[in-house]
Design a protein around this motif. Structure first.
Motif, PDB file in Angstrom:
ATOM      1  N   TRP A   1       0.841  -1.193   0.000  1.00  0.00           N
ATOM      2  CA  TRP A   1       0.000   0.000   0.000  1.00  0.00           C
ATOM      3  C   TRP A   1       0.877   1.244   0.000  1.00  0.00           C
ATOM      4  O   TRP A   1       1.860   1.320   0.730  1.00  0.00           O
ATOM      5  CB  TRP A   1      -0.912   0.026   1.217  1.00  0.00           C
ATOM      6  CG  TRP A   1      -2.023  -0.966   1.163  1.00  0.00           C
ATOM      7  CD1 TRP A   1      -2.260  -1.962   2.047  1.00  0.00           C
ATOM      8  CD2 TRP A   1      -3.045  -1.062   0.177  1.00  0.00           C
ATOM      9  NE1 TRP A   1      -3.368  -2.671   1.668  1.00  0.00           N
ATOM     10  CE2 TRP A   1      -3.876  -2.140   0.517  1.00  0.00           C
ATOM     11  CE3 TRP A   1      -3.339  -0.337  -0.983  1.00  0.00           C
ATOM     12  CZ2 TRP A   1      -4.976  -2.518  -0.243  1.00  0.00           C
ATOM     13  CZ3 TRP A   1      -4.446  -0.712  -1.738  1.00  0.00           C
ATOM     14  CH2 TRP A   1      -5.247  -1.775  -1.373  1.00  0.00           C
TER      15      TRP A   1
ATOM     16  N   LYS B   1       0.275   4.036   1.302  1.00  0.00           N
ATOM     17  CA  LYS B   1       0.256   4.667   2.627  1.00  0.00           C
ATOM     18  C   LYS B   1       1.268   4.036   3.583  1.00  0.00           C
ATOM     19  O   LYS B   1       1.636   4.643   4.586  1.00  0.00           O
ATOM     20  CB  LYS B   1      -1.142   4.625   3.231  1.00  0.00           C
ATOM     21  CG  LYS B   1      -1.663   3.243   3.518  1.00  0.00           C
ATOM     22  CD  LYS B   1      -3.092   3.281   4.047  1.00  0.00           C
ATOM     23  CE  LYS B   1      -3.676   1.914   4.261  1.00  0.00           C
ATOM     24  NZ  LYS B   1      -3.140   1.185   5.356  1.00  0.00           N
TER      25      LYS B   1
ATOM     26  N   VAL C   1       3.174   6.649  -3.873  1.00  0.00           N
ATOM     27  CA  VAL C   1       2.947   7.660  -2.833  1.00  0.00           C
ATOM     28  C   VAL C   1       2.457   8.959  -3.468  1.00  0.00           C
ATOM     29  O   VAL C   1       1.542   9.610  -2.951  1.00  0.00           O
ATOM     30  CB  VAL C   1       4.237   7.903  -2.006  1.00  0.00           C
ATOM     31  CG1 VAL C   1       4.086   9.102  -1.104  1.00  0.00           C
ATOM     32  CG2 VAL C   1       4.593   6.656  -1.204  1.00  0.00           C
TER      33      VAL C   1
ATOM     34  N   MET D   1      -1.369   9.002  -4.296  1.00  0.00           N
ATOM     35  CA  MET D   1      -2.382   8.848  -3.233  1.00  0.00           C
ATOM     36  C   MET D   1      -3.308  10.044  -3.215  1.00  0.00           C
ATOM     37  O   MET D   1      -3.012  11.129  -3.490  1.00  0.00           O
ATOM     38  CB  MET D   1      -1.737   8.732  -1.865  1.00  0.00           C
ATOM     39  CG  MET D   1      -1.206   7.376  -1.593  1.00  0.00           C
ATOM     40  SD  MET D   1      -0.722   7.041   0.115  1.00  0.00           S
ATOM     41  CE  MET D   1      -0.303   8.556   0.846  1.00  0.00           C
TER      42      MET D   1
END
Length: 122
Positions: free
Chosen positions: A86, A88, A119, A122
């Motif tokens: 992910w 995050k 990143v 996002m």
């Protein structure tokens, strides 16, 4: 709004499963955007790629992926990645340090750059 079933699976684990309105992934043929009703297609994911899923709730989840495949039907998308993380959860400082240390290892550099791109998306 039209929806499709999406599964994002890595070798080690199932990362996400649910309904979505859009999936964007980087394949060896280029970036592909998939919405419900898309024509069937099979694509090979790139090393250091990014997958972004817009959920039915309007949330956006982004993962860095390393290789694998994307399978699309009119009602579903299955993403089978060799590995995934992910966005995050990416440690940006550690990834930048890795980029400084990889030297001529293009595969490691591609994976690190993919994590930074995840990143950014996002």
């Amino acid at each position: 709004m039209a929806e499709m079933s999406v599964d994002l699976v890595a070798v080690e684990q199932r990362l996400w499963s649910g309904n979505a309105t859009m999936v964007v992934a980087q394949t060896t043929e280029g970036e592909i955007g998939v919405m419900p009703g898309h024509e069937p297609v099979l694509g090979q994911l790139i090393e250091g790629g990014v997958v972004a899923i817009t959920t039915s709730d309007g949330d956006r989840v982004v993962a860095a992926v390393d290789g694998g495949f994307l399978s699309v039907t009119a009602k579903s998308v299955t993403i089978l990645a060799e590995s995934a993380e992910w966005a995050k959860d990416v440690d940006v400082d550690a990834v930048r340090q890795t980029l400084d240390q990889v030297g001529d290892d293009e595969e490691a550099a591609a994976r690190a750059r993919g994590r930074l791109r995840a990143v950014e998306r996002m």
